[in-house]
Design an enzyme around this catalytic site. Structure first.
Site, short mmCIF file in Angstrom:
data_model
loop_
_atom_site.label_atom_id
_atom_site.label_comp_id
_atom_site.label_asym_id
_atom_site.label_seq_id
_atom_site.Cartn_x
_atom_site.Cartn_y
_atom_site.Cartn_z
N TYR A 86 0.84 -1.20 0.00
CA TYR A 86 0.00 0.00 0.00
C TYR A 86 0.87 1.25 0.00
CZ TYR A 86 -4.18 -2.79 0.87
OH TYR A 86 -5.22 -3.68 0.74
N GLU A 87 0.29 2.32 -0.49
CA GLU A 87 1.02 3.58 -0.65
C GLU A 87 1.51 4.17 0.67
OE1 GLU A 87 0.14 8.04 -2.44
OE2 GLU A 87 -1.23 6.40 -2.91
N SER A 88 0.93 3.74 1.76
CA SER A 88 1.35 4.23 3.08
C SER A 88 2.67 3.61 3.53
CB SER A 88 0.27 3.94 4.12
OG SER A 88 -0.09 2.56 4.10
N GLY A 89 3.20 2.66 2.76
CA GLY A 89 4.46 2.02 3.11
C GLY A 89 4.31 0.63 3.66
N GLY A 166 0.17 8.21 -5.45
CA GLY A 166 1.35 7.52 -5.97
C GLY A 166 1.15 6.94 -7.34
#
Length: 289
Positions: A86-89, A166
């Site tokens: 996920y884009e949050s890492g 992203g």
């Protein structure tokens, strides 16, 4: 990707899935199915068909919404070893229930790793470690360029959308990108984007940028499945949902859509797939409509 792989991955049902429609194709899936399967919504149809495309894929960069539904269903059926990023890492997410945002705490518990933004984008994405980027969009053109910024004029838009997030990095660095579109009409499938938020490889190359991946290779819609091979190729119709014709899809597309020599019919969602989606993946109806 070979033509044989294209046809099988997009158009067949996993055996038994391995463990009131609201759109034209959803309504059509009732023919010859069980009573439960006959009540397939557009969201369910799109999620199931998109999930099948992930067969054999290992690393998936998932957006929130329909991509999340499709990815989680795939992990229960055709891609049990898939690692979701996920884009949050968050890498290797194992959420107990569906996240409502990319920063939802449920993604962190049990995850394989939580990376910083520089590590995620600089090492994981730009390092070429993502097999499939799974995105949504408001508009798409024949080469797979995406608009998630505005509908209408930039200065005075009819609708202002969330923007890229992203998406640009996902498009440029994933080996391929799948897109799920809730609407298939000339306002969503356009000859010219109102704004290009996320350029595909053809547009990037024209600007002197060399992306790593093939760009959009699959688009799943309420009418069928579109596909392209990569740079220099444009989207073409390869499959329709039951009850939908190729001509209907062409009329609903804002450019002169190419049609494959053989257009397959997508197998409707199985009762097993629907049960998993409704009872295991999204019982709280976070994204199912």
């Amino acid at each position: 990707m070979s033509a044989a792989h294209e046809k099988e991955s997009a158009l067949t049902i996993p055996d038994g899935a391995r463990t009131g429609g609201d759109g034209p194709a959803a309504a059509a899936t009732g023919a010859g199915t069980s009573p439960a399967a006959a009540q397939v919504t557009s969201s369910e149809l799109l999620s199931v068909v998109a999930s099948r495309e992930l067969a054999g894929r290992r690393t998936v960069f998932a957006g929130i919404g329909l991509p999340t539904l499709a990815t989680e269903l795939a992990r229960l059926t055709v891609a049990p070893r898939a690692e979701v990023v996920y884009e949050s890492g968050v890498c290797g997410a194992h959420p107990s229930h569906l996240p409502e945002t990319i920063a939802d705490a449920v993604l962190i518990t049990g995850a394989e790793a939580v990376l910083s933004m520089p590590a995620l984008f600089g090492c994981v994405l730009q390092g070429g470690h993502i097999d499939v980027g799974f995105l949504g969009a408001a508009q798409i053109d024949r080469f797979g360029n995406l608009n998630t910024s505005v509908i209408g004029d930039w200065e005075r838009p009819e609708v202002r959308l969330p923007g890229s997030g992203g998406g640009v990095e996902v498009m440029a660095n994933s080996r391929e990108v799948f897109v799920v579109m809730r609407r298939h009409d000339p306002r969503s499938f356009v000859r010219t984007l109102d704004f290009c938020t996320t350029p595909g490889p053809d547009r990037a190359l024209a600007e002197g940028i060399r992306p790593l991946g093939a760009g959009v290779t699959r688009v799943v819609t309420e009418l069928g499945v579109l596909a392209r091979e990569g740079v220099g190729d444009e989207l073409r119709l390869v499959a329709v949902h039951p009850g939908v014709t190729a001509e209907q899809v062409r009329v609903a597309t804002g450019w002169d859509l190419k049609v494959a020599a053989t257009v397959a019919t997508v197998a409707p969602p199985t009762p097993a797939e629907l049960r998993l989606l409704r009872e295991d993946v999204d019982p709280g109806r976070v994204y199912l409509r």
